[in-house]
Design an enzyme around this catalytic site. Structure first.
Site, mmCIF file in Angstrom:
data_model
loop_
_atom_site.group_PDB
_atom_site.id
_atom_site.type_symbol
_atom_site.label_atom_id
_atom_site.label_comp_id
_atom_site.label_asym_id
_atom_site.label_seq_id
_atom_site.Cartn_x
_atom_site.Cartn_y
_atom_site.Cartn_z
ATOM 1 N N HIS A 252 -11.525 74.303 45.247
ATOM 2 C CA HIS A 252 -12.813 73.748 44.636
ATOM 3 C C HIS A 252 -12.983 72.226 45.366
ATOM 4 C CE1 HIS A 252 -15.543 72.860 40.808
ATOM 5 N NE2 HIS A 252 -16.188 73.034 42.129
ATOM 6 N N CYS A 276 -18.276 64.177 38.183
ATOM 7 C CA CYS A 276 -17.656 62.938 38.819
ATOM 8 C C CYS A 276 -18.087 62.680 40.248
ATOM 9 C CB CYS A 276 -16.299 63.526 39.180
ATOM 10 S SG CYS A 276 -15.057 63.439 37.550
HETATM 11 O O1 TSX Z 1 -21.093 59.923 41.845
HETATM 12 C C1 TSX Z 1 -20.507 58.765 41.482
HETATM 13 N N1 TSX Z 1 -19.586 58.376 42.467
HETATM 14 C C2 TSX Z 1 -18.991 58.706 43.375
HETATM 15 C C3 TSX Z 1 -19.819 58.497 44.493
HETATM 16 C C4 TSX Z 1 -19.698 58.410 45.681
HETATM 17 N N2 TSX Z 1 -20.920 58.694 40.154
HETATM 18 C C5 TSX Z 1 -21.688 59.358 39.473
HETATM 19 C C6 TSX Z 1 -21.212 60.316 38.530
HETATM 20 C C7 TSX Z 1 -21.873 61.298 37.577
HETATM 21 C C8 TSX Z 1 -22.187 62.403 38.828
HETATM 22 C C9 TSX Z 1 -20.175 57.292 39.795
HETATM 23 N N3 TSX Z 1 -20.380 56.670 38.509
HETATM 24 C C10 TSX Z 1 -19.574 56.611 40.450
HETATM 25 C C11 TSX Z 1 -18.964 57.151 41.573
HETATM 26 O O2 TSX Z 1 -18.241 56.465 42.400
HETATM 27 N N4 TSX Z 1 -18.902 55.658 39.833
HETATM 28 C C12 TSX Z 1 -19.656 55.544 38.638
HETATM 29 C C13 TSX Z 1 -19.437 54.529 37.497
HETATM 30 C C14 TSX Z 1 -20.519 53.385 37.652
HETATM 31 C C15 TSX Z 1 -21.837 53.646 37.241
HETATM 32 C C16 TSX Z 1 -22.614 52.827 37.264
HETATM 33 C C17 TSX Z 1 -22.308 51.637 38.181
HETATM 34 C C18 TSX Z 1 -21.074 51.405 38.632
HETATM 35 C C19 TSX Z 1 -20.278 52.284 38.356
HETATM 36 N N5 TSX Z 1 -23.390 50.637 38.193
HETATM 37 C C20 TSX Z 1 -23.281 49.277 37.829
HETATM 38 O O3 TSX Z 1 -22.206 48.825 37.374
HETATM 39 C C21 TSX Z 1 -24.362 48.335 38.460
HETATM 40 MN MN MN Z 2 -18.341 73.229 41.676
#
Ligand code: TSX
Ligand code: MN
Length: 608
Positions: A252, A276
């Site tokens: 996966h 994720c």
């Molecule tokens: O996809 C994500 N990634 C991988 C990207 C290549 N998400 C979204 C997850 C739900 C599908 C993330 N969320 C990631 C990440 O690396 N990191 C985060 C956590 C995060 C969320 C918002 C912010 C920072 C980190 N924004 C600010 O701090 C402004």
């Molecule tokens: Mn999947």
């Protein structure tokens, strides 16, 4: 010939396939049988059928050319894990993490449900290849279904067509995938009923796998992984069984191509539990000048050994079946570009100008929508406009950063495998395993803290080994043994294994790492480790970047944030040991000795 088209007796050149079609037709009693060729005309015909049958509506062609919006039954919106069964001869072969049922009992039950279930409908025969047609890493399946929605989605997600039947020939092997939505238009007593926009069986659903005979029997649902049987059912559950038997890996995992400024290339696979951002990582736009990420696949990797002893991966799929909510120009510009045309949208909301919308798609909320349940929606109504599991189906070739070699039948050589999960504490931004066995250990104990979308309490750790918990077609302990065996077989030629965590938080609950495009900084370190360039520091958990080894130029990150991101929480690890031991206990004596040994060594390193 007419008789062939309703009994299936000579529909293809493959006698076994013909016999199976005939057998299924005699049980399900469809009005017609149609052999699909996967052509553009056939795809258009399926869309038109769905529109005329009120399953779908055309989107505004000036906004989204040649795209449809489908709303499912509100009770048929996701994979049904509690209705998913591994029907191996013995319960122990399914293991403690799968639902098990005896194969013959399950078949007897399901034959009762399948009896006459396609009355008034057409039985579609979909010959498909998982992977480039004729590739030595690819495998063939045939799905029999009564759903035009499934046909259209399978044409995007797999390679459907007569070329597949050519490869199959007269005696070729294929995985039998039987699917019915379970809504006949003529009932057992002969009374007719009108079709509904999303036919399914509201009472009974079964997603059954027969690992011994490599069959999939699905009944009662039309949604996603329950119905598009090439994906989770075949490419993961059944293929994981085939992979163990034949000495390869069905995982996966996304596959990405990373190119450095010197035009050197490394291919990386990565496994993450749901929510994720796997699709986001697969299509990432790097912020470091001169570095490039291209996409080979976003969900599944099949890996076989090449003549040089290295693992070569293909993406067995041909499209993306992605979660729509959260997808935006901000989070994944490349995915948004895929979706501009020729796509199927399921359970998204409809805008006033005939386009689709979902949560977080735009910085500002629309003033008015029709939601996924066909109700009026306004920003103050207190409901989501799209279902949280709303999906897009879109061809991989439409991705602006699809790697040119994504359809190479030989696959791409894998240098690194990443595991990851959502962990607010304990686990650093990136750790490299000491070796394959240690990496297998890290994969076996990986997990994610639950978010609001998942069932159960928020913030509790749900272990999801190798992101395969719902997708391993046999005993998870035997799967780990297979992983260990693969490493013993190919030693130093195996990919390096890394554990990443984009989701570490500070004491105030704020994310320490910006994630998204900035993850390229971690990918760069991984690339350089594979090339024998970057420095690493030994910790009890694994190898972490030496101070200064992570390229943070142009990124404003508080100095103590980096220290925290790259620290291993020794006390936190110690506190987790009993839960790992407890987790392993359910596998009893089937737990491979190699993992028992790794856990013991981990405990020792944490003591000293
Ligand atoms: O996809 C994500 N990634 C991988 C990207 C290549 N998400 C979204 C997850 C739900 C599908 C993330 N969320 C990631 C990440 O690396 N990191 C985060 C956590 C995060 C969320 C918002 C912010 C920072 C980190 N924004 C600010 O701090 C402004
Ligand atoms: Mn999947």
């Amino acid at each position: 010939m007419r008789e062939d088209m309703t009994t299936g007796s000579k529909i293809t050149r493959n006698a076994q396939l013909n016999a199976w079609i005939k057998e299924v037709a005699a049980m399900c009693l469809p009005d017609n049988i149609r052999l699909c060729n996967g052509s553009a005309d056939e795809y258009q015909e399926m869309l038109s059928l769905m529109v005329s049958g009120k399953t779908a509506r055309w989107l505004n062609p000036e906004k989204r050319p040649n795209s449809i919006l489908v709303w499912s039954d509100p009770a048929d919106v996701a994979r049904v894990e509690d209705r998913t069964f591994i029907c191996s001869p013995s319960k122990d072969d399914a293991g403690p993490t799968n639902n098990w049922a005896a194969p013959e009992e399950m078949k007897q039950t399901m034959r009762g449900l399948y009896a006459g279930c396609m009355r008034g409908r057409t039985l579609y025969v979909i010959p498909f290849s998982m992977g480039p047609v004729g590739s030595p890493i690819a495998h063939i399946g045939v799905e029999l279904t009564d759903s035009p929605y499934v046909v259209a989605n399978m044409i995007i997600m797999t390679r459907v067509g007569t070329s597949v039947l050519d490869v199959l020939g007269e005696n070729g092997e294929f995985v039998r995938c039987l699917h019915s939505v379970g809504y006949p238009l003529v009932l057992a007593d002969g009374t007719q009923r009108a079709d509904v926009s999303w036919p399914c069986d509201g009472k009974q659903k079964y997603i059954s796998h027969f690992p011994e005979s490599k069959e999939i029997w699905s009944y009662g649902s039309g949604y996603g992984g329950n119905a598009l049987l090439g994906k989770k059912c075949f490419a993961l559950r059944i293929a994981s069984v085939m992979a163990r038997e034949q000495g390869w890996l069905a995982e996966h995992m996304l596959i990405l191509k990373l190119t450095n400024p010197q035009n050197e290339v490394r291919y990386i696979c990565a496994a993450f539990p749901s929510a994720c951002g796997k699709t986001n990582l697969a299509m990432l736009s790097p912020t470091i000048p001169g570095w490039k990420v291209e996409c080979v696949g976003d969900d599944i990797a099949w890996m076989k050994f090449g003549g040089d002893g290295r693992l070569y991966a293909i993406n067995p799929e041909a499209g993306f079946f992605g979660v729509a909510p959260g997808t935006s120009d901000e989070s994944n510009l490349n995915a948004m570009a895929c979706l501009t045309r020729d796509s199927i949208f399921t359970n998204c909301a409809l805008t006033d100008d005939g386009d689709v919308w979902w949560e977080q798609m735009t910085p500002r909320l629309p003033a008015h929508l029709i939601d996924w349940t066909a109700k009026e929606w306004t920003p103050d109504c207190g409901r989501n406009a799209a279902h949280p599991n709303a999906r897009f189906t879109t061809p991989a070739r439409q991705c602006p950063v699809i790697a040119p070699e994504w359809e190479d039948p030989q696959g791409v050589p894998i240098s690194a495998v990443l595991f990851g999960g959502r962990r607010a504490g304990v686990i650093p931004l990136v750790t490299e395993a000491f070796n394959w066995r240690h990496g297998t250990f890290l994969g076996s104990i990986m997990g994610s803290e639950t978010t609001a979308a998942a069932a159960g309490q928020v913030g509790t750790l749900r272990r999801d080994p190798m992101a395969m918990l719902p997708f391993c077609g046999y005993n998870m302990a035997d799967y780990w043994a297979h992983w260990l065996g693969m490493g013993e077989r190919s030693g130093a030629k195996m990919p390096r294994i890394f554990y990443v965590n984009w989701f570490r938080k500070d004491a105030e609950g704020r994310f320490l790492w910006p994630g998204y495009s900035e993850n390229c900084r971690v990918l760069k370190w991984i690339f350089e480790r594979c090339a024998g360039q970057a420095e690493a520091l030994e910790t009890p958990l694994g190898l972490i970047p030496e101070k200064g080894a992570l390229d943070l130029r142009g990124l404003s990150l508080a100095a103590d944030a980096l220290d925290e991101l790259l620290s291993v929480d020794i006390d936190g690890c110690r506190m987790e040991l009993p839960s790992i031991e407890q987790y392993y206990q359910q596998f009893g004596s089937r737990l491979p000795e190699g993992l028992r040994h790794e856990l013991k060594e981990f405990g020792k390193r944490l003591q000293s």
